[in-house]
Design an enzyme around this catalytic site. Structure first.
Site, PDB file in Angstrom:
ATOM      1  N   GLU A 123       1.377  13.096 -12.150  1.00  0.00           N
ATOM      2  CA  GLU A 123       2.245  11.918 -12.319  1.00  0.00           C
ATOM      3  C   GLU A 123       1.852  11.112 -13.562  1.00  0.00           C
ATOM      4  O   GLU A 123       2.706  10.534 -14.237  1.00  0.00           O
ATOM      5  CB  GLU A 123       2.154  11.040 -11.064  1.00  0.00           C
ATOM      6  N   ILE A 181       5.585   4.591 -14.186  1.00  0.00           N
ATOM      7  CA  ILE A 181       6.864   4.944 -13.558  1.00  0.00           C
ATOM      8  C   ILE A 181       6.685   6.249 -12.777  1.00  0.00           C
ATOM      9  O   ILE A 181       6.298   7.257 -13.367  1.00  0.00           O
ATOM     10  CB  ILE A 181       7.961   5.168 -14.631  1.00  0.00           C
ATOM     11  N   GLU A 194      -2.040   6.938 -29.480  1.00  0.00           N
ATOM     12  CA  GLU A 194      -2.972   8.034 -29.217  1.00  0.00           C
ATOM     13  C   GLU A 194      -4.115   7.955 -30.232  1.00  0.00           C
ATOM     14  O   GLU A 194      -3.999   7.302 -31.270  1.00  0.00           O
ATOM     15  CB  GLU A 194      -2.259   9.374 -29.385  1.00  0.00           C
ATOM     16  N   LYS A 224       6.051  15.074 -23.188  1.00  0.00           N
ATOM     17  CA  LYS A 224       6.578  14.502 -21.939  1.00  0.00           C
ATOM     18  C   LYS A 224       7.983  15.038 -21.644  1.00  0.00           C
ATOM     19  O   LYS A 224       8.311  15.365 -20.500  1.00  0.00           O
ATOM     20  CB  LYS A 224       6.575  12.974 -22.039  1.00  0.00           C
ATOM     21  N   GLY A 252      -1.724   2.369 -20.678  1.00  0.00           N
ATOM     22  CA  GLY A 252      -2.597   1.315 -20.172  1.00  0.00           C
ATOM     23  C   GLY A 252      -3.553   1.858 -19.125  1.00  0.00           C
ATOM     24  O   GLY A 252      -3.268   2.851 -18.462  1.00  0.00           O
TER      25      GLY A 252
END
Ligand code: HSE
Length: 440
Positions: free
Chosen positions: A129, A136, A190, A205, A302
């Site tokens: 996840e 999210i 990054e 992603k 984060g």
């Protein structure tokens, strides 16, 4: 019951956040998981710093293989990133029969097929996840929440650094470099920011999202990747005049012929919720046949935001690790023997609409010639904006910018028309082409 034993590989921003949130919320997490979740072992490059953080709660070692090979460890959390050491560690953990939780999008986008095949063969889970838009729960939404749907497309702002840069450039008139420096200072970027600004992070992603949306293998190499480094402030401003904002979108779309998998700057109507996802926030829209359009919003980076995803995976694995492997949710949403071989389409076959900006000589007939080329190519025009020539001024006073919005057409057709327009003596600079999506 004894808490499930977790080994943590890396205790930097994400690992540290995971340790802190797991400890802070341990009581609620245990009530959800049905059992305690304990980080029993940590591998860290800086052992002293790690010991200062974890105290007596966990054993700290500097060799991560000690963690993946330790017989007591049941789940390995990989948050060191990269595709070399991380891959060896994940594969070793799987070979040892351990479940894996990872936030490593590059690893899964580039080597996911191998990782998932090994996990399937071994009957262990690989949960991820945290790999996409951290706060999210988009993996769970696509894989489980929307499992009754035929998904048509997924379009997302899935890189916070570039969204922050685009927002700062538009709102504060900052230069690209100044906005990037701020994003780095705030910790969004990054380690190598070219991953963000050249679009690779978003493409990793998008590759994962495409796989779970359509039940195809991960195919990062086939993704079209374009970042934001060539975007001009003028196009952000013209787009705005025409009712659009420019966002770096990751798009995965099912068509009759295959799947579009692409990351590029995109004009989207300012009235769409997605156009109003600003700063470092992420937003993802999913269009599916039964649910219709659903939209997901939250922080994409984060420490504790990523920890939230990692711990949700730990809870899932804790609940399901005793279940028969065949009863668990498949890694890529679809059963491994029911994956689709729908191809990822080449960009030439992608169908979208366009924003074009041509710096042209301000002469009679230029607009007619340009629109004639589009008409010859069967490309329909949606809107035209011509900047006043006297706005250009100075040595360029006899030049003007022609902005054209088109309706949908195949990219190959647009490429051919652009080549013809670029060859005109009255077209004075390289033509800017930005793809546009209505997301209706
Ligand atoms: N650099 C990434 C971003 C962090 O800016 O979104 C999370 O993947």
């Amino acid at each position: 019951m004894k808490p499930i034993q977790v080994g943590l590989l890396g205790i930097g921003t994400v690992g540290g956040g995971t340790f802190t949130v797991l400890k802070r919320n341990q009581e609620e997490i245990q009530r959800r998981a049905g059992r305690g979740i304990a980080i029993a072992m940590v591998a860290a490059r800086n052992v002293e710093r790690a010991r200062a953080l974890v105290g007596n709660d966990a054993v700290v070692v500097d060799d991560p293989f000690q963690v993946v090979n330790h017989p007591q460890i049941e789940i390995v959390v990989e948050v060191i990133g990269g595709t070399t050491l991380a891959k060896d560690l994940v594969m070793q953990a799987i070979a040892n029969g351990k479940h894996v939780v990872t936030a490593n999008k590059a690893l899964l986008a580039e080597h996911g097929n191998e990782v998932f095949a090994a996990a399937h063969a071994k009957g262990v889970m690989v949960a991820f996840e945290g790999a996409v838009a951290v706060s999210i729960p988009i993996i769970k939404a696509l894989r489980e929440g929307l499992s009754g749907n035929r998904i048509e497309w997924v379009a997302g702002i899935i890189n916070g650094t570039t969204n922050f840069i685009l927002t700062e450039m538009r709102d504060k008139g900052l230069s690209f470099d100044a906005a990037l420096a701020q994003a780095q200072a705030l910790g969004y970027a990054e380690a190598d920011p070219s991953f963000d600004i050249e679009g690779f992070d978003a493409a990793h992603k998008a590759t994962i999202l495409a796989a779970i949306a359509f039940g195809v293998p991960v195919q990062f190499k086939r993704a079209h990747v374009e970042g934001i480094t060539k975007l001009a402030a003028a196009d952000i401003a013209y787009g705005f005049q025409l009712g659009y904002r420019i966002k770096l979108l990751g798009i995965a779309k099912r068509t009759a012929h295959g799947i579009e998998l692409r990351v590029h700057p995109t004009l989207i109507p300012v009235k769409r919720l997605l156009a109003n996802v600003e700063g470092s926030m992420n937003g993802i829209m999913v269009k599916s046949d039964a649910a219709g359009i659903t939209m997901y919003y939250g922080a994409g980076a984060g420490s504790e935001q990523t920890a939230s995803a990692v711990i949700a995976d730990l809870v899932d694995v804790t609940r399901l690790h005793t279940a028969d492997a065949a009863q668990r949710v498949p890694h890529l949403a679809f059963q491994p023997d029911a994956m689709s071989d729908l191809p990822i389409l080449p960009m030439a076959d992608v169908v979208t609409s366009y924003y074009l900006r041509l710096r042209v000589a301000d002469q009679t007939g230029v607009l007619a010639t340009v629109t004639g080329i589009l008409a010859d190519a069967g490309i329909s025009i949606d809107a035209v904006l011509q900047r006043e020539a006297d706005e250009v001024g100075g040595a360029e006073a006899n030049q003007t910018d022609l902005i054209i919005l088109t309706h949908d057409c195949a990219e190959a057709r647009m490429d051919a028309a652009l080549a013809r327009m670029q060859a005109l003596a009255t077209v004075l600079q390289p033509i800017v082409r930005i793809r546009k999506e209505e997301l209706a």
